[in-house]
Write an enzyme that holds these catalytic residues in place. Structure first.
Site, PDB file in Angstrom:
ATOM      1  N   GLY A  72       0.729  -1.373  -0.026  1.00 57.51           N
ATOM      2  CA  GLY A  72       0.006   0.155  -0.052  1.00 57.51           C
ATOM      3  C   GLY A  72       0.786   1.256  -0.134  1.00 57.51           C
ATOM      4  N   SER A  73       1.892   1.292   0.733  1.00 57.09           N
ATOM      5  CA  SER A  73       2.826   2.563   0.973  1.00 57.09           C
ATOM      6  C   SER A  73       3.300   2.848  -0.382  1.00 57.09           C
ATOM      7  CB  SER A  73       3.919   2.355   1.892  1.00 57.09           C
ATOM      8  OG  SER A  73       3.238   2.110   3.259  1.00 57.09           O
ATOM      9  N   ASN A 153      -8.172   4.092   7.962  1.00 57.12           N
ATOM     10  CA  ASN A 153      -7.752   2.782   8.955  1.00 57.12           C
ATOM     11  C   ASN A 153      -7.901   2.866  10.329  1.00 57.12           C
ATOM     12  OD1 ASN A 153      -5.854   4.856   7.962  1.00 57.12           O
ATOM     13  ND2 ASN A 153      -4.315   3.969   9.370  1.00 57.12           N
ATOM     14  N   GLN A 181      -8.131  -0.271   2.991  1.00 61.50           N
ATOM     15  CA  GLN A 181      -8.962  -0.745   3.974  1.00 61.50           C
ATOM     16  C   GLN A 181     -10.031  -1.320   3.596  1.00 61.50           C
ATOM     17  OE1 GLN A 181      -8.163  -1.413   7.444  1.00 61.50           O
ATOM     18  NE2 GLN A 181      -6.323  -0.587   7.307  1.00 61.50           N
ATOM     19  N   HIS A 203      -1.933  -7.708   2.440  1.00 61.92           N
ATOM     20  CA  HIS A 203      -1.715  -8.266   4.013  1.00 61.92           C
ATOM     21  C   HIS A 203      -2.892  -7.730   4.684  1.00 61.92           C
ATOM     22  CE1 HIS A 203      -0.040  -4.684   6.602  1.00 61.92           C
ATOM     23  NE2 HIS A 203       0.269  -4.379   5.241  1.00 61.92           N
ATOM     24  N   THR A 239      12.265  -7.779 -10.129  1.00 59.37           N
ATOM     25  CA  THR A 239      11.640  -8.977 -10.478  1.00 59.37           C
ATOM     26  C   THR A 239      10.540  -9.303  -9.746  1.00 59.37           C
ATOM     27  OG1 THR A 239      14.126  -9.916 -10.708  1.00 59.37           O
ATOM     28  CG2 THR A 239      12.349 -11.542 -10.399  1.00 59.37           C
ATOM     29  N   CYS A 326       2.587   5.590  19.866  1.00 61.60           N
ATOM     30  CA  CYS A 326       3.494   4.996  20.465  1.00 61.60           C
ATOM     31  C   CYS A 326       4.714   4.529  19.641  1.00 61.60           C
ATOM     32  CB  CYS A 326       3.157   3.694  21.478  1.00 61.60           C
ATOM     33  SG  CYS A 326       2.210   2.772  20.491  1.00 61.60           S
TER      34      CYS A 326
HETATM   35  C1  LIG Z   1      -1.920  -0.560   6.090  1.00 60.66           C
HETATM   36  C2  LIG Z   1      -2.334   0.783   5.153  1.00 60.66           C
HETATM   37  C3  LIG Z   1      -1.221   1.246   4.127  1.00 60.66           C
HETATM   38  C4  LIG Z   1      -0.099   0.912   4.193  1.00 60.66           C
HETATM   39  O1  LIG Z   1       0.160  -0.279   3.410  1.00 60.66           O
HETATM   40  P1  LIG Z   1       1.494  -1.586   3.568  1.00 60.66           P
HETATM   41  O2  LIG Z   1       1.133  -2.440   2.295  1.00 60.66           O
HETATM   42  O3  LIG Z   1       1.801  -1.740   4.793  1.00 60.66           O
HETATM   43  O4  LIG Z   1       2.532  -0.680   2.975  1.00 60.66           O
HETATM   44  C5  LIG Z   1      -1.936   2.429   3.345  1.00 60.66           C
HETATM   45  N1  LIG Z   1      -2.978   2.888   3.677  1.00 60.66           N
HETATM   46  C6  LIG Z   1      -3.890   2.552   4.598  1.00 60.66           C
HETATM   47  C7  LIG Z   1      -5.276   3.004   4.656  1.00 60.66           C
HETATM   48  C8  LIG Z   1      -3.649   1.273   5.194  1.00 60.66           C
HETATM   49  O5  LIG Z   1      -4.244   0.980   6.088  1.00 60.66           O
END
Ligand SMILES: *Cc1c(COP(=O)(O)O)cnc(C)c1O
Length: 397
Positions: A72-73, A153, A181, A203, A239, A326
């Site tokens: 996602g990032s 999230n 999400q 994930h 890859t 935290c």
């Molecule tokens: C978890 C999350 C991300 C990041 O995804 P990763 O696969 O952990 O890099 C981005 N945006 C939202 C809303 C998320 O919940």
């Protein structure tokens, strides 16, 4: 001992059916998809089958509108940096987003501010929902992209994505949504909803970590952010994570296939939990109650620290999350809770529980039994709670 995993917004367990599909791509079909011999070609075929399946499940017009990423990032970074950098030479230097995006979006926007872009951070109000008319008002001649998350999230609020998409399309502005999400939990159709770019990750939907995708509508101009080999039609080097890609497609397929059964079941569980926890004195639900992910509960309990609550829940066998940062080592409460107008001291006492297919009504029973006791115990030791009660008594007289 009780073990209840209630932090599915952070990550999820890999579904054994997903893992089973992935395993051969580590041990048997391990060829490089760019190689011409058979186990390479077989790996390539698996990647292309996954692309087609994901495209179909998002309502994309063409499989090659799906690009595989590390999660996602990366997808968020690529969508926003890719589009903004490609449009900069055309004089577009404005970005519209919201105050409560994931850091993958917010920090990307901040990085682009250093490159000369201007960013409008829209309010999300007390209910945690962006107003489409605010998006419309914020659009300028030089707006390069609008990026608004599909579902938050932390507080789970679902945004009016189709309405925002319609506005952007009418104004000729590119629209990206971080749907990490929402994917698999909400019905998504990128064409119907006028979404130009969409981020997702495996994930969060019972797939593997480190694998995601970005949908980019055909015709959108965007720069690369990872340079190197010619993978992903020369757009994203590296890859391919073949097993991860296979796992992502399978996880999404299962999530889509089970949605109609799962969502009503989780919604019922969630509502029972919210109603039960709201019985606790000076508690509140964060974010809109209706326009909310089925598995998300985010509450504040005045007079206590979210972290103490988290640790007590962990001792009782429940994995949860708190809204104080935290992780960053700072004592600042989450930007999401502040964005919906919570004062610092209340935002500190927050708890997020997020559920998946694997949670049961018995989990809810147990949580409803322990949380009021834990809150009572923590409040009995809290000077803040003492002050709240003293103020309350003074106001009565
Ligand atoms: C978890 C999350 C991300 C990041 O995804 P990763 O696969 O952990 O890099 C981005 N945006 C939202 C809303 C998320 O919940």
């Amino acid at each position: 001992m009780v073990q209840i995993y209630a932090d599915n917004a952070a990550t999820t367990a890999v579904n054994p059916k997903v893992l089973e599909k992935m395993l051969p791509y580590y041990t048997e079909v391990y060829g490089n998809p760019s190689s011409l011999y058979r186990i390479g070609a077989k790996a390539k075929q698996a990647v292309e089958n996954a692309r087609e399946s994901i495209a179909k499940n998002l309502g994309a017009a063409f499989p090659n509108e799906i690009y595989f990423t590390s999660g996602g990032s990366e997808s968020d970074n690529w969508a926003i940096k890719g589009v903004c950098r490609a449009l900069k030479s055309k004089g577009k230097k404005h970005i519209i987003t919201s105050k409560f995006e994931h850091h993958a979006v917010l920090h990307t926007c901040q990085a682009l501010e250093k490159e000369g872009f201007e960013v409008t951070y829209l309010d999300v109000y007390e209910n945690g929902i962006v107003k489409p008319e605010d998006v419309e008002k914020a659009i300028r001649e030089d707006t390069a992209i609008v990026t608004i998350m599909y579902a938050n999230n932390e507080i789970g609020t679902i945004q009016p994505i189709a309405e925002i998409g319609k506005i952007c399309r009418a104004k000729g502005v590119i629209f990206h949504t971080d749907a990490v999400q929402a994917v698999g939990n909400v019905k998504i159709d990128v064409q119907q909803q006028n979404i130009d770019l969409l981020s997702l990750t495996a994930h969060k939907i019972h797939g593997p970590k480190g694998c995601g995708a970005l949908y980019i509508r055909r015709g959108i101009r965007f720069d690369n952010i990872i340079d190197g080999g010619a993978q992903e039609r020369g757009k994203r080097a590296g890859t391919e994570n073949v097993a991860g890609i296979v796992g992502l497609a399978e996880a999404l397929q299962i999530a889509v296939d089970t949605m109609d059964e799962r969502i009503p079941r989780l919604t019922k569980m969630r509502n029972r939990l919210i109603d039960g926890l709201l019985q606790i004195e000076r508690s509140r639900l964060n974010g809109d109650r209706e326009s909310r992910l089925a598995g998300n509960v985010n509450m504040c309990f005045e007079g206590i620290e979210g972290e103490s609550l988290l640790l007590s829940l962990d001792n009782a066998g429940v994995s949860s999350s708190s809204g104080s940062a935290c992780t960053s080592g700072s004592l600042d409460p989450s930007h999401v809770l502040l964005s919906i107008g919570l004062p610092h001291e209340i935002a500190h006492g927050s708890m997020r529980l997020s559920f998946s297919d694997e949670n049961t009504e018995e989990d809810i029973d147990y949580i409803l039994e322990i949380v009021p006791k834990i809150v009572d115990r923590l409040r009995a030791m809290s000077p803040l709670w003492e002050r709240i009660k003293a103020d309350e008594a003074a106001n009565k007289n």
